[in-house]
Scaffold this motif. Structure first.
Motif, PDB file in Angstrom:
ATOM      1  N   TYR A 124     -60.795 -13.990 -13.423  1.00 53.40           N
ATOM      2  CA  TYR A 124     -59.548 -13.848 -12.663  1.00 53.40           C
ATOM      3  C   TYR A 124     -59.626 -14.395 -11.243  1.00 53.40           C
ATOM      4  CZ  TYR A 124     -57.493 -11.088 -16.363  1.00 53.40           C
ATOM      5  OH  TYR A 124     -56.971 -10.695 -17.569  1.00 53.40           O
ATOM      6  N   LEU A 125     -60.791 -14.412 -10.610  1.00 54.91           N
ATOM      7  CA  LEU A 125     -60.863 -14.971  -9.263  1.00 54.91           C
ATOM      8  C   LEU A 125     -60.508 -16.461  -9.249  1.00 54.91           C
ATOM      9  CD1 LEU A 125     -61.500 -14.701  -6.267  1.00 54.91           C
ATOM     10  CD2 LEU A 125     -63.916 -15.111  -6.798  1.00 54.91           C
ATOM     11  N   PRO A 126     -61.060 -17.310 -10.128  1.00 54.74           N
ATOM     12  CA  PRO A 126     -60.673 -18.732 -10.088  1.00 54.74           C
ATOM     13  C   PRO A 126     -59.336 -19.032 -10.746  1.00 54.74           C
ATOM     14  CG  PRO A 126     -62.343 -18.373 -11.771  1.00 54.74           C
ATOM     15  CD  PRO A 126     -62.170 -17.059 -11.072  1.00 54.74           C
ATOM     16  N   ARG A 127     -58.791 -18.130 -11.530  1.00 56.91           N
ATOM     17  CA  ARG A 127     -57.535 -18.424 -12.232  1.00 56.91           C
ATOM     18  C   ARG A 127     -56.392 -18.519 -11.237  1.00 56.91           C
ATOM     19  NH1 ARG A 127     -55.881 -15.049 -17.526  1.00 56.91           N
ATOM     20  NH2 ARG A 127     -57.679 -16.260 -18.282  1.00 56.91           N
ATOM     21  N   ALA A 128     -55.454 -19.427 -11.521  1.00 49.86           N
ATOM     22  CA  ALA A 128     -54.317 -19.646 -10.626  1.00 49.86           C
ATOM     23  C   ALA A 128     -53.450 -18.389 -10.564  1.00 49.86           C
ATOM     24  CB  ALA A 128     -53.497 -20.835 -11.101  1.00 49.86           C
ATOM     25  N   GLU A 129     -52.778 -18.240  -9.421  1.00 48.62           N
ATOM     26  CA  GLU A 129     -51.939 -17.054  -9.236  1.00 48.62           C
ATOM     27  C   GLU A 129     -50.774 -17.033 -10.208  1.00 48.62           C
ATOM     28  OE1 GLU A 129     -50.958 -15.585  -5.301  1.00 48.62           O
ATOM     29  OE2 GLU A 129     -52.283 -17.093  -4.438  1.00 48.62           O
ATOM     30  N   GLU A 130     -50.208 -18.205 -10.519  1.00 46.95           N
ATOM     31  CA  GLU A 130     -49.083 -18.228 -11.450  1.00 46.95           C
ATOM     32  C   GLU A 130     -49.488 -17.856 -12.866  1.00 46.95           C
ATOM     33  OE1 GLU A 130     -50.474 -22.484 -10.627  1.00 46.95           O
ATOM     34  OE2 GLU A 130     -49.970 -20.686  -9.472  1.00 46.95           O
ATOM     35  N   GLY A 168     -53.943 -14.772 -11.967  1.00 45.03           N
ATOM     36  CA  GLY A 168     -55.234 -14.646 -11.311  1.00 45.03           C
ATOM     37  C   GLY A 168     -55.107 -14.482  -9.815  1.00 45.03           C
ATOM     38  N   CYS A 169     -56.213 -14.800  -9.102  1.00 49.85           N
ATOM     39  CA  CYS A 169     -56.265 -14.617  -7.648  1.00 49.85           C
ATOM     40  C   CYS A 169     -56.297 -15.935  -6.896  1.00 49.85           C
ATOM     41  CB  CYS A 169     -57.503 -13.804  -7.274  1.00 49.85           C
ATOM     42  SG  CYS A 169     -57.559 -12.162  -8.029  1.00 49.85           S
ATOM     43  N   GLY A 170     -56.304 -17.061  -7.600  1.00 49.93           N
ATOM     44  CA  GLY A 170     -56.286 -18.359  -6.940  1.00 49.93           C
ATOM     45  C   GLY A 170     -57.506 -18.620  -6.087  1.00 49.93           C
ATOM     46  N   GLY A 171     -58.658 -18.055  -6.424  1.00 49.67           N
ATOM     47  CA  GLY A 171     -59.877 -18.259  -5.669  1.00 49.67           C
ATOM     48  C   GLY A 171     -59.968 -17.470  -4.382  1.00 49.67           C
ATOM     49  N   ASP A 172     -58.994 -16.621  -4.067  1.00 45.74           N
ATOM     50  CA  ASP A 172     -58.959 -15.878  -2.807  1.00 45.74           C
ATOM     51  C   ASP A 172     -59.558 -14.489  -3.022  1.00 45.74           C
ATOM     52  OD1 ASP A 172     -58.468 -14.765  -0.393  1.00 45.74           O
ATOM     53  OD2 ASP A 172     -56.346 -15.298  -0.315  1.00 45.74           O
ATOM     54  N   VAL A 173     -60.698 -14.243  -2.352  1.00 42.55           N
ATOM     55  CA  VAL A 173     -61.342 -12.933  -2.477  1.00 42.55           C
ATOM     56  C   VAL A 173     -60.464 -11.832  -1.895  1.00 42.55           C
ATOM     57  CG1 VAL A 173     -63.427 -11.616  -1.951  1.00 42.55           C
ATOM     58  CG2 VAL A 173     -63.581 -14.056  -2.369  1.00 42.55           C
ATOM     59  N   LYS A 183     -57.241 -11.587  -2.134  1.00 45.31           N
ATOM     60  CA  LYS A 183     -56.296 -11.147  -3.178  1.00 45.31           C
ATOM     61  C   LYS A 183     -57.003 -10.332  -4.243  1.00 45.31           C
ATOM     62  CE  LYS A 183     -52.726 -14.686  -2.722  1.00 45.31           C
ATOM     63  NZ  LYS A 183     -53.163 -15.178  -1.420  1.00 45.31           N
ATOM     64  N   LEU A 184     -58.252 -10.707  -4.531  1.00 46.75           N
ATOM     65  CA  LEU A 184     -59.026  -9.908  -5.482  1.00 46.75           C
ATOM     66  C   LEU A 184     -59.199  -8.487  -4.962  1.00 46.75           C
ATOM     67  CD1 LEU A 184     -60.838  -9.884  -8.079  1.00 46.75           C
ATOM     68  CD2 LEU A 184     -62.743 -10.433  -6.571  1.00 46.75           C
ATOM     69  N   CYS A 185     -59.530  -8.371  -3.688  1.00 51.98           N
ATOM     70  CA  CYS A 185     -59.689  -7.049  -3.082  1.00 51.98           C
ATOM     71  C   CYS A 185     -58.377  -6.272  -3.104  1.00 51.98           C
ATOM     72  CB  CYS A 185     -60.196  -7.226  -1.653  1.00 51.98           C
ATOM     73  SG  CYS A 185     -60.403  -5.678  -0.745  1.00 51.98           S
ATOM     74  N   SER A 186     -57.285  -6.953  -2.790  1.00 55.17           N
ATOM     75  CA  SER A 186     -55.975  -6.288  -2.786  1.00 55.17           C
ATOM     76  C   SER A 186     -55.620  -5.770  -4.166  1.00 55.17           C
ATOM     77  CB  SER A 186     -54.901  -7.255  -2.285  1.00 55.17           C
ATOM     78  OG  SER A 186     -55.186  -7.685  -0.972  1.00 55.17           O
ATOM     79  N   HIS A 187     -55.854  -6.588  -5.186  1.00 54.18           N
ATOM     80  CA  HIS A 187     -55.547  -6.148  -6.555  1.00 54.18           C
ATOM     81  C   HIS A 187     -56.388  -4.943  -6.950  1.00 54.18           C
ATOM     82  CE1 HIS A 187     -52.645  -9.048  -7.953  1.00 54.18           C
ATOM     83  NE2 HIS A 187     -53.381 -10.073  -7.501  1.00 54.18           N
ATOM     84  N   LEU A 188     -57.661  -4.930  -6.563  1.00 57.80           N
ATOM     85  CA  LEU A 188     -58.521  -3.806  -6.920  1.00 57.80           C
ATOM     86  C   LEU A 188     -58.046  -2.507  -6.258  1.00 57.80           C
ATOM     87  CD1 LEU A 188     -62.012  -5.546  -6.723  1.00 57.80           C
ATOM     88  CD2 LEU A 188     -60.978  -4.557  -8.769  1.00 57.80           C
TER      89      LEU A 188
END
Length: 1354
Positions: A864-870, A873-878, A880-885
């Motif tokens: 999910y970290l490298p997967r595109a936001e559309e 996923g998180c579009g490579g942004d850590v 956004k990963l933190c926010s989702h968690l």
């Protein structure tokens, strides 16, 4: 003057109406009154008709100006009438009292003899009632002037040929001109007239639109009954007292009314159900027999004596029925047939007594009076129906009666016991055991009442024999089928009675053999056919067997002692042929148990089994004839209908449809066993066609997959079941959907595969099959996909040699399956994945802990970290990963309905995957921390900002009710758990500028003030864990600066001003925090001492400890709020030594300097928060202890105006910071605490408070705010005896405010222009309609009337 007395004088002298009247009218002077009287006398000399004068007074009274003061008009009217009557009496040479009585009687006759439309009317009209009220008001004024004699007035009224109506007498009583007590004592001819008046008034129904007349009718009756009961049943020790003479008259009137009521009851019982009733009169009289009479006109003892008297009179009313009549007719006297009038009377009379008292009185009446058995037995039924405890009490009474009967061979007690027991059993098993059960319990054992001697046995059998000619047949059957215990040597005595009873039954054409096993004597009146009774016995026996697992004793006894009924009635009803179920039901098990007990003849059982088999074959043949054309097509239609039923959720019809499908399968594959067993036998002689077998299996499997797909659309599968089973079902269903879409090209794949079941597979397959994760994490390439696998998918599902993992692998690599992810509704986003993973219970997970950690790390960082936001996923942004968690963790904790009693339940649930996901969050935060530290181009503000922004976004969008206190509290509990799992240093930002690194605490301060403060528990304090975490984070962040000590002191000074909640919490928890904080600081600074600001807190703690030891050291340099918080913590810890703490406070009082006063005000504010918390949550706080300590502090501060400032939070000053500690709700409730605390103080302390500058303004302001809180419904609800009702507090506060106003001069109230403007604004806030007295008092003091007569005239 006391406070209450002062207030009372103010309320009596200066009401709002008098104040308003005083402003619009000139007050009458004494000279004006004398001139007015002289002018009136001159006018009256020209008008000599006193009746006309009374008439004119009535008109003037009815039309007087509403603004005219009542006292002035009443005084003038009474004095004028009295003066004219005396003048006329003197002129005529008669007594003024005689003339006044004559005039009143003439006017009374005019009013009451007005013609009405209804000649049968028993009450006055509204117009007559108004005129009579005016006349009696004038009469009361004449009575006060001494010119009207009540004795003469009643003498004239009672000697008249036509006595007055009862309503007129009531109004004379209400206006205290001639009371009912006087009439009862003085009028010897009262009985006949009063009883007839009461009956007529009860029997008359006012017109429907005359609500006032109905109300007055009830008032008249209630007043008369109250006086009669009070005068007739109050006891007096003086034998010559008037009550001794009055009592018989009152009792006689009440008895006449009771007999009138009982006559109506007797009439209603004789009339047919559809006939006319006795009318509303008796029902209305019953309503008057109410316990509300107690305390108003009669004492509780008098009312109890009256009810006891009425009950005795009722039970002994017209005792015409004999005991034989009662035995024969008792079945017709049940509660249901007693009539509403009689049962209502009994309920009214019994309400003041316990069941034991009522039954004891009943026994006393039965022993001393001739009774009406119908009324007695109806009373017993009513008592049993309405009282749950009556059964046990009646059992005790029956036991006493039987014991007494057999001890003295007393027939009266014997017949009484039998009649009462039979009456109780007539009301059903829910009220009292059946008569057969009672008879067996009383006389069926060797220890029964009659079993100790032959004389007792003869006494019982002789008694039963004497009853035989009169008894209903059901009781004779009970005595025959369940005979009393008789020793073998006296068996002949019993047989004589049995022979006599059977002869009587034969005469009545009632065969004893047809009586059912469970037939109750109370149901004997119903005509039940023997076959129906046997079927009822079978149902009851099967039900008892199902609940107990044993054959009931009644059935076993019947198989021995009632064998003809058992063999010819019971067994044929039980062994009725039927289609036997596949699984044995309760009836089959009961039959098998009887067979094992040798209670069913073998031939009869064999015949039953054969008949059931024939019926099954008949039903199967009928089904085959229907489906003989194509059973497979019928099976398809039935399976399609089953799918519709399953989706619709109709469980009953689903079970029925499964039975039909089972029958169809038995037709397709005949010869299968009826009973399933562990061993499956294959019929090799008639094997099914291989093609037919394959077709049927394929139809069933396809139908199952379609059913799974259709059901998943309406009810998506949950994770509550086994994940492996869920995976197998979803794999089979999706494979079927893909194959079905290939066979129907005109449809899209989405038409056959629900998104919910597809997303389940996207979650489950990579989790359970590590081999597919590489393909799942790919960039969408086709190197891992397999083309044209549709033809192999279904074969892999149906192939017995293929595992579900193999099928799942084929499905995952299918092109059509992977392409479906391109549709937005079929994408499994990171949020969806988190929601699924957080619901996994580790104890039930098929993955080990290590495998689960590996899978979660792969999903977060590789999928999910490298997967595109559309694509979810998180579009490579850590970040956004933190926010989702964080968002996912909090969303799980807040799912479901809020429960204020279990706010920590979800957060503390063991076995979930929350700790694993918190580990993933720590990994993401550490990654952000490492990235920001290596970024030399800017500051490290992103980590702190991300964390607080995530919570801010969640709290504003998670739920519509997140703004409420409960929702915010749930969110904070979850957020604090996340917060405590992260490094504390990340909560503070570091700023680089000017060649140095500084701390920025603004985001933390904003978060604590906006979110933590409103939901602190206890109020005004952060939890110890959160306080420790924030303090350690601040220390660690300051250590990253060039000058740690200096930077910490600067940051703490900022926090003390802008976030006093953290300061108060640190000082409060310092004993627990100091070891950790000191160790951390010394370890990181090579043994340096604590920063100065923390040392101040430690000094405040040491000063508090010395103060408790009786030593007053110099005040530490710490902030007053910090010292107050240390004292607050010490007071909470000294539960067992409050005197020591009070002595410590006395040391502060002795010094009396401004520093100590400010410290005590801060301490008082913190304790007021505790007091409010105790008011809101009395179960968690000791309200008395907290209130007592607040009172103790108030006694120290009462002379200083500073303590008033904490109740005026809008005013800026040195105590402004204390309002930033508690929540906004507590600040809004401060006025309520002010009012509640003041009402607990002594009058001496309140007098001191009245002299305190600013007390008036604060008291009025708090009262107005409290009044508004009460009107808005925001006051604390009372749930314990320790709390006081809000209305009571408001009432007492109003009294206090009126006292304050009365004892304060207007000049002192408006000593400054600012205070004057504030008080004027307060006056505008007081609604005159809500509190007219306070509004008028405030208005009067702020704008006092001129003392000059000229100004008063203007």
């Amino acid at each position: 003057m006391s406070l209450s007395a002062s207030c009372a004088s103010v309320s009596q002298k200066r009401t709002l109406s008098s104040l308003l009247a005083g402003r619009v009218l000139k007050r009458p002077k004494q000279a004006d009154v004398q001139q007015l009287q002289e002018a009136a006398i001159q006018l009256l000399e020209q008008q000599q008709n006193l009746c006309s004068l009374f008439r004119e007074v009535g008109v003037s009274e009815g039309k007087k100006n509403q603004n005219q003061p009542d006292g002035v008009v009443s005084g003038l009217t009474g004095s004028l009438l009295a003066a004219e009557l005396r003048r006329q009496a003197e002129r005529l040479g008669v007594s003024a009292t005689v003339l006044s009585v004559k005039m009143v009687l003439e006017r009374l006759q005019e009013i009451t003899e007005e013609r009405t439309e209804d000649e049968r009317r028993e009450m006055l009209t509204d117009s007559q009632r108004v005129q009579l009220g005016v006349l009696l008001q004038s009469g009361r004024e004449l009575l006060s002037q001494g010119v009207l004699s009540p004795t003469l007035l009643w003498q004239e009224l009672s000697t008249d040929q036509r006595r007055p109506r009862l309503e007129v007498v009531f109004h004379l009583h209400r206006y205290t001109i001639v009371t009912l007590q006087y009439i009862v004592q003085s009028d010897e001819g009262l009985r006949c007239w009063l009883a007839s008046q009461l009956k007529a008034l009860c029997g008359w129904t006012p017109p429907q639109e005359e609500d006032e007349t109905k109300r007055v009718q009830h008032q008249v009756l209630a007043a008369v009954v109250g006086v009669l009961v009070g005068s007739g049943f109050e006891r007096s020790d003086d034998p010559a007292a008037a009550d001794r003479r009055v009592s018989p008259t009152c009792c006689s009137v009440l008895d006449d009314m009771l007999f009138w009521l009982l006559d109506a009851v007797d009439t209603s019982l004789k009339l047919p159900s559809a006939g006319p009733g006795p009318g509303p009169g008796p029902e209305l009289w019953i309503q008057m027999l109410d316990v509300s009479l107690c305390g108003a006109s009669a004492s509780a003892e008098a009312l109890q004596r009256f009810f006891t008297h009425c009950l005795t009179q009722t039970l002994t009313y017209r005792p015409r029925l004999t005991v034989s009549d009662a035995v024969a007719q008792q079945n017709q006297w049940t509660f249901a047939r007693a009539g509403r009038l009689l049962t209502s009377l009994y309920r009214r009379l019994a309400v003041m007594f316990s069941v034991e008292q009522l039954l004891n009185h009943l026994q006393q009446v039965l022993e001393t009076h001739e009774v009406n058995w119908r009324l007695v037995l109806c009373f017993v039924s009513t008592l049993l129906v309405y009282s749950q405890s009556a059964q046990s009490s009646l059992r005790e009474l029956l036991s006493r009666l039987l014991s007494s009967a057999f001890e003295g061979y007393d027939l009266e007690n014997m017949i009484t016991a039998f009649l009462l027991a039979r009456q109780a059993s007539l009301e059903g098993a829910g009220v009292f055991p059946s008569y057969s059960d009672w008879f067996k319990m009383s006389f069926g054992g060797g220890s029964s009442y009659h079993a100790n001697s032959k004389k007792s046995l003869v006494f019982l059998l002789k008694f039963l024999s004497d009853l035989v000619p009169f008894e209903p047949p059901q009781y004779l059957k009970v005595h025959i089928l369940h005979p009393p215990y008789v020793p073998v040597k006296h068996r002949s005595l019993l047989m004589e009675y049995v022979s006599l009873a059977k002869t009587r039954l034969a005469d009545l054409q009632e065969p004893v053999e047809d009586m059912g096993l469970y037939q109750d004597a109370s149901a004997a009146g119903l005509c039940v056919q023997p076959q129906c009774q046997a079927a009822q016995d079978v149902d009851r026996a099967v039900s008892l067997f199902q609940s107990t697992g044993r054959i009931s004793a009644t059935v076993m006894e019947a198989s021995i002692f009632r064998r003809p009924y058992f063999l010819t009635r019971f067994l044929p009803a039980l062994l009725t042929p039927r289609l036997l179920p596949v699984k044995a039901d309760a009836r089959m098990s009961f039959i098998e148990a009887l067979k094992r007990a040798d209670k069913i003849p073998a031939a009869q059982h064999a015949s039953y089994v054969e008949s059931c088999h024939k019926q099954r074959q008949h039903n199967r043949g009928a089904a085959c004839s229907v489906a003989s054309d194509d059973p497979v097509e019928l099976l398809k239609a039935q399976l399609l209908e089953l799918t519709e039923l399953v989706v619709g959720g109709d469980d009953g019809e689903t079970s029925a449809q499964l039975s039909r499908i089972s029958h169809t399968l038995s037709v397709v594959f005949p010869g299968r066993p009826d009973q399933p067993s562990g061993l499956i036998r294959v019929d090799v002689d008639a094997p099914p066609s291989p093609e037919l077998h394959v077709n049927v299996v394929d139809v069933i499997l396809r139908s199952f997959c379609q059913c799974v797909l259709d059901t998943s659309r309406a009810n998506p599968p949950s994770n509550s079941g086994s994940r492996l089973l869920l995976s197998r079902l979803c794999v089979a269903a999706v494979c079927y959907g893909i194959c079905r879409s290939e066979s129907l090209p005109q449809h899209r794949l989405q038409d056959f595969i629900p998104s919910s079941i597809y997303k389940k597979l996207l979650y489950l397959i990579p989790r359970l099959l590590p081999g597919v994760r590489r393909a799942a994490a790919g960039a969408g390439g086709r190197e891992h996909l397999e083309e044209n696998l549709e033809e192999n998918l279904w074969s892999s599902v149906t192939d017995s040699s293929s595992t579900w993992r193999t099928t799942a692998g084929h499905l995952w690599r299918n092109v059509a399956f992977q392409q479906l992810q391109q549709e937005p509704e079929y994408q499994l986003s990171f949020s969806d994945w988190l929601n699924e993973e957080l619901r996994v219970q580790r104890s039930e997970d098929v993955l080990s802990d290590a495998a689960r950690q590996e899978y979660q790390h792969w999903a977060c960082w590789e999928l999910y970290l490298p997967r595109a936001e559309e694509d979810g996923g998180c579009g490579g942004d850590v970040e956004k990963l933190c926010s989702h968690l964080v968002h996912g963790v909090m969303q799980l904790q807040l799912s479901g309905e809020p429960d204020p009693e279990n706010l920590n339940q979800r957060a503390s649930e063991p076995g979930g995957c929350l700790p694993d996901l918190l580990t993933r969050l720590q990994e993401a935060v550490n990654e952000m921390e490492a990235t920001s530290l290596s970024d030399r181009r800017g500051s490290r503000a992103d980590v702190c900002d991300v964390l607080f922004e995530v919570f801010q976004r969640f709290s504003s969008s998670a739920s519509p009710s997140i703004s409420s206190e409960l929702s915010l509290q749930r969110a904070l509990l979850t957020w604090n758990r996340v917060l405590l799992a992260l490094p504390a240093v990340l909560l503070f930002k570091l700023k680089a500028g000017g060649g140095r690194t500084t701390l920025d605490c603004s985001r933390l301060v904003q978060h604590v003030n906006q979110y933590q403060r409103p939901v602190c528990s206890p109020v005004g304090l952060l939890s110890c864990s959160v306080t420790s975490h924030l303090l350690r984070g601040l220390l660690c962040a300051s250590l990253r600066c060039e000058r740690p000590d200096e930077e910490f002191n600067r940051a703490w000074s900022q926090i003390s001003l802008s976030c006093p909640l953290l300061l108060v919490s640190t000082a409060f928890w310092w004993q627990r925090l100091s070891p950790v904080v000191a160790s951390l600081w010394r370890r990181r600074t090579d043994g340096d001492s604590l920063p100065q600001q923390l040392q101040h807190i430690a000094d405040a703690q040491n000063w508090t400890c010395s103060l408790q030891d009786g030593q007053l050291l110099p005040t530490p340099p710490a902030a007053d709020l910090s010292c107050a918080s240390s004292l607050h913590a010490a007071w909470r810890r000294c539960d067992g030594n409050l005197r020591r703490f009070s002595a410590a406070l006395g040391l502060l009082r002795a010094e009396r300097d401004s520093r100590y006063r400010q410290l005590l005000v801060f301490l008082f504010s913190l304790c007021v928060n505790d007091y409010l918390s105790a008011l809101l949550h009395p179960q968690q706080k000791n309200l008395g202890r907290v209130g007592g300590f607040c009172s103790e502090l108030l006694a120290l501060l009462v002379d200083s105006p500073d303590w008033l400032l904490i109740f005026r939070p809008t005013e800026r000053g040195i105590y402004q910071s204390v309002s930033m500690v508690a929540s906004d709700r507590f600040i809004r409730l401060r006025p309520w605490a002010f009012c509640s605390l003041l009402l607990q103080q002594s009058p001496e302390l309140l007098q001191e408070a009245l002299r305190c500058p600013g007390f008036f303004h604060t008291a009025v302001s708090c009262y107005i705010s409290t009044l508004q809180l009460f009107l808005d419904g925001d006051t604390p609800a009372t749930s314990t005896e320790e709390q006081v009702e809000p209305s009571h507090i408001l009432k007492q506060t109003r009294t206090l405010i009126l006292t304050v106003i009365s004892q304060s001069s207007p000049a002192a109230l408006s000593s400054s222009s600012s205070q004057l403007r504030q008080l004027q604004a307060l006056c505008a806030d007081v609604d005159p309609d809500v509190d007219p007295d306070v509004a008028a008092a405030l208005l009067l003091h702020l704008d006092p009337p001129s003392l000059s007569p000229e100004m008063d005239f203007l």
